[in-house]
Design an enzyme around this catalytic site. Structure first.
Site, PDB file in Angstrom:
ATOM      1  N   HIS A 197       6.393 -13.711 -11.713  1.00  0.00           N
ATOM      2  CA  HIS A 197       6.501 -13.847 -13.165  1.00  0.00           C
ATOM      3  C   HIS A 197       7.811 -14.586 -13.491  1.00  0.00           C
ATOM      4  O   HIS A 197       8.884 -14.247 -12.978  1.00  0.00           O
ATOM      5  CB  HIS A 197       6.483 -12.469 -13.837  1.00  0.00           C
ATOM      6  CG  HIS A 197       6.533 -12.573 -15.330  1.00  0.00           C
ATOM      7  ND1 HIS A 197       7.713 -12.622 -16.031  1.00  0.00           N
ATOM      8  CD2 HIS A 197       5.541 -12.700 -16.253  1.00  0.00           C
ATOM      9  CE1 HIS A 197       7.450 -12.762 -17.321  1.00  0.00           C
ATOM     10  NE2 HIS A 197       6.139 -12.806 -17.480  1.00  0.00           N
ATOM     11  N   CYS A 254       0.842  -1.202   0.000  1.00  0.00           N
ATOM     12  CA  CYS A 254       0.000   0.000   0.000  1.00  0.00           C
ATOM     13  C   CYS A 254       0.877   1.252   0.000  1.00  0.00           C
ATOM     14  O   CYS A 254       0.445   2.310  -0.437  1.00  0.00           O
ATOM     15  CB  CYS A 254      -0.898   0.010   1.233  1.00  0.00           C
ATOM     16  SG  CYS A 254      -2.062  -1.356   1.190  1.00  0.00           S
ATOM     17  N   CYS A 309      -6.480  -4.387   2.908  1.00  0.00           N
ATOM     18  CA  CYS A 309      -5.828  -4.904   4.109  1.00  0.00           C
ATOM     19  C   CYS A 309      -6.862  -4.912   5.233  1.00  0.00           C
ATOM     20  O   CYS A 309      -7.525  -3.886   5.462  1.00  0.00           O
ATOM     21  CB  CYS A 309      -4.662  -4.023   4.518  1.00  0.00           C
ATOM     22  SG  CYS A 309      -3.348  -3.988   3.295  1.00  0.00           S
ATOM     23  N   ASP A 318       6.600  -9.079 -21.647  1.00  0.00           N
ATOM     24  CA  ASP A 318       5.704 -10.233 -21.563  1.00  0.00           C
ATOM     25  C   ASP A 318       4.565  -9.982 -20.569  1.00  0.00           C
ATOM     26  O   ASP A 318       3.421 -10.374 -20.806  1.00  0.00           O
ATOM     27  CB  ASP A 318       6.514 -11.478 -21.148  1.00  0.00           C
ATOM     28  CG  ASP A 318       5.639 -12.719 -21.170  1.00  0.00           C
ATOM     29  OD1 ASP A 318       5.107 -13.033 -22.254  1.00  0.00           O
ATOM     30  OD2 ASP A 318       5.445 -13.345 -20.099  1.00  0.00           O
ATOM     31  N   CYS A 341      -8.514   3.948  -2.493  1.00  0.00           N
ATOM     32  CA  CYS A 341      -7.816   2.713  -2.134  1.00  0.00           C
ATOM     33  C   CYS A 341      -8.426   1.485  -2.816  1.00  0.00           C
ATOM     34  O   CYS A 341      -9.629   1.244  -2.708  1.00  0.00           O
ATOM     35  CB  CYS A 341      -7.878   2.620  -0.614  1.00  0.00           C
ATOM     36  SG  CYS A 341      -7.448   1.064   0.091  1.00  0.00           S
TER      37      CYS A 341
END
Ligand SMILES: C=CC1=C(C)c2cc3[nH]c(cc4nc(cc5[nH]c(cc1n2)c(C)c5CCC(=O)O)C(CCC(=O)O)=C4C)c(C)c3C=C
Ligand SMILES: [Fe+2]
Length: 486
Positions: free
Chosen positions: A258, A224, A446, A424, A457
């Site tokens: 990834h 955050c 959260c 990618d 948010c």
């Protein structure tokens, strides 16, 4: 230069010769032909990409692009392709897809240090202070002299803009070739605390006539305090500029696992192991095995306690890198060759942050006569935390406490593996047609969130296809309960 580029330039020259002298002079003073090429591999294909354009008073009127793809032969010899295809497109220069690269940013020179720190300490998503706007300025001012010295020691500024620009240019070219239906792609830098700030990017996108935009976080791990702050600021700035409905958005909110990203870190780690072994031999300790010290930017415990996903995502990357290393070395992932540890660096202020601190662990290792490789894991390029904190300060502590060999694994910077990985990530995102790359994770606030308004948010504004998460209602009851329980 390839034949297409040649023919554009030849025709351009013929046109100039045929034009009346006065017209010719005007054209010559304002038009500049340019051409460039870039090659890269994907699976078994070698792609070579050429682009030629005519520029008039800094406005590119038409871009003609040609790309060839060729299949490697069985010996992996790219110079003798088995087959080759050529595509010619004449496309308007207006970008069809904008990719906004969100990152923290850094001062480019010493005069930018104080404004950079002021923006950072004024941001309630990264740190909450009483009387924030005043306290933020005061803390920034007090901190500036020391931080200026750090940036001075690494060449007078942060290289984050240089690396982000380079990465952006490279992924544009790869994406134009890999995804012609969404081309031309153009990257825009949207930094949070230093130029170029997000408002500049939005203005440029508007004047370029862009309507489709991807907010692509350059932080592989979601917090955050980082990606969350950048996205909140993006939605807020769009609102302030009256541009809420101007662009259709989708977001890439994180990419800790990834394969290309994990592979890029692992590849740099392998190189560091090689460098370690060579140097260890020279130092007469040929059989020495380094401890692998993964180092990530720390986070205040208050943020962690609210449920911020960052520490868990960092841990996931670390495990994936160790597993990938084992596979590359031909070992089962359960058989560790190297001891490894995850540590946290760059704590700011007196409150508790994530531990163990990188400096404490390296000092302890030194005292135990161990040697190490430090692997920066939370960033995609060099900046003050690698060039100053690890290379200067940590190296100094290691030596002072008797460590004979500490090597830092290189940052990802212009490594073709990270560039290909980034391209990618965007390509997969485009193919998915999703407005949020990890919708369940992104929209899960959260549990201990203390953002009272929830205005921005975990939202997305004007998402592609009209789907996605819209601003949510305030939840005062739940907020109170959580605050009381604390
Ligand atoms: C004040 C609290 C801070 C939190 C929380 C925080 C989280 C956080 N930061 C990064 C990445 C970077 N931070 C960088 C510099 C930097 N960070 C803070 C403060 C917090 N960061 C400060 C005050 C500074 C400036 C330097 C200093 O004063 O010590 C940088 C380097 C920028 C550059 O040189 O280009 C990066 C990168 C992450 C990933 C993170 C939480 C997940
Ligand atoms: Fe930071």
């Amino acid at each position: 230069m390839n034949s297409l580029s040649n023919s554009i330039l030849k025709n351009y020259n013929l046109f100039l010769l045929a034009a009346p002298k006065q017209t010719r002079n005007i054209i010559l003073n304002n038009l500049q032909p340019s051409s460039s090429s870039l090659s890269f591999h994907n699976n078994n294909q070698l792609y070579t990409y050429y682009s030629s354009s005519l520029t008039c008073n800094n406005t590119t009127s038409t871009t003609i692009r040609q790309y060839t793809s060729s299949t490697k032969n069985q010996n992996n010899d790219e110079k003798q392709p088995l087959s080759s295809t050529t595509h010619n497109d004449i496309i308007p220069s207006k970008p069809k897809t904008a990719i906004v690269m969100l990152n923290l940013g850094g001062p480019q020179n010493l005069d930018e240090v104080e404004p950079f720190l002021t923006r950072l300490f004024s941001d309630r998503d990264i740190i909450k202070l009483p009387f924030q706007s005043i306290a933020g300025k005061v803390i920034a001012k007090r901190r500036t002299p020391a931080v200026r010295k750090l940036y001075e020691a690494i060449g007078g500024g942060s290289p984050i803009k240089k690396w982000t620009t380079l990465q952006g240019r490279a992924i544009e070219k790869i994406l134009d070739a890999r995804s012609p239906e969404t081309a031309p792609h153009k990257t825009y830098i949207g930094f949070r605390y230093a130029a170029p700030l997000i408002d500049r990017a939005l203005e440029e996108m508007k004047s370029d006539g862009v309507t489709r935009a991807i907010a692509f976080t350059q932080y592989p791990h979601y917090s955050c305090t980082t990606t969350g702050s950048s996205l909140n600021n993006l939605w807020k700035t769009l609102e302030q500029k009256g541009l809420e409905r101007h662009f259709e958005w989708s977001i890439i909110d994180r990419w800790p696992l990834h394969g290309g990203f994990v592979n890029a870190i692992t590849s740099n780690l392998e190189k560091a192991i090689e460098a370690f072994n060579t140097r260890a031999k020279e130092l007469g300790m040929a059989d020495e095995k380094p401890v692998i010290v993964f180092s990530a930017h720390s986070l205040p415990m208050k943020t962690v306690e609210r449920g911020d996903p960052y520490p868990g995502e960092i841990q996931a990357t670390v495990q994936a890198v160790m597993d990938r290393l084992a596979v590359k070395e031909g070992r089962p992932t359960t058989s560790d060759k190297y001891a490894s540890i995850l540590c946290w660096q760059s704590k700011v202020g007196p409150l508790p942050w994530l531990v163990p601190k990188t400096v404490d662990i390296v000092t302890q290792l030194a005292k135990e006569n161990k040697n190490c490789i430090v692997v920066p894991v939370a960033f995609t390029s060099d900046h003050i935390e690698t060039l100053s904190e690890i290379d200067i300060e940590l190296q100094h502590s290691a030596k002072e406490n008797g460590m004979r060999l500490m090597i830092r694994s290189e940052s990802l910077n212009d490594n073709p593996l990270i560039i290909d990985a980034m391209a990618d990530i965007v390509h997969q995102h485009l193919v998915s047609k999703q407005s949020i790359s990890n919708p369940t994770k992104y929209t899960f606030k959260c549990p201990g969130c203390i953002d009272q308004s929830h205005k921005y948010c975990r939202t997305i504004r004007n998402p592609i296809g009209g789907g996605g998460q819209q601003p949510q209602q305030q939840q005062p009851q739940q907020q109170q309960t959580i605050t009381e329980n604390k």
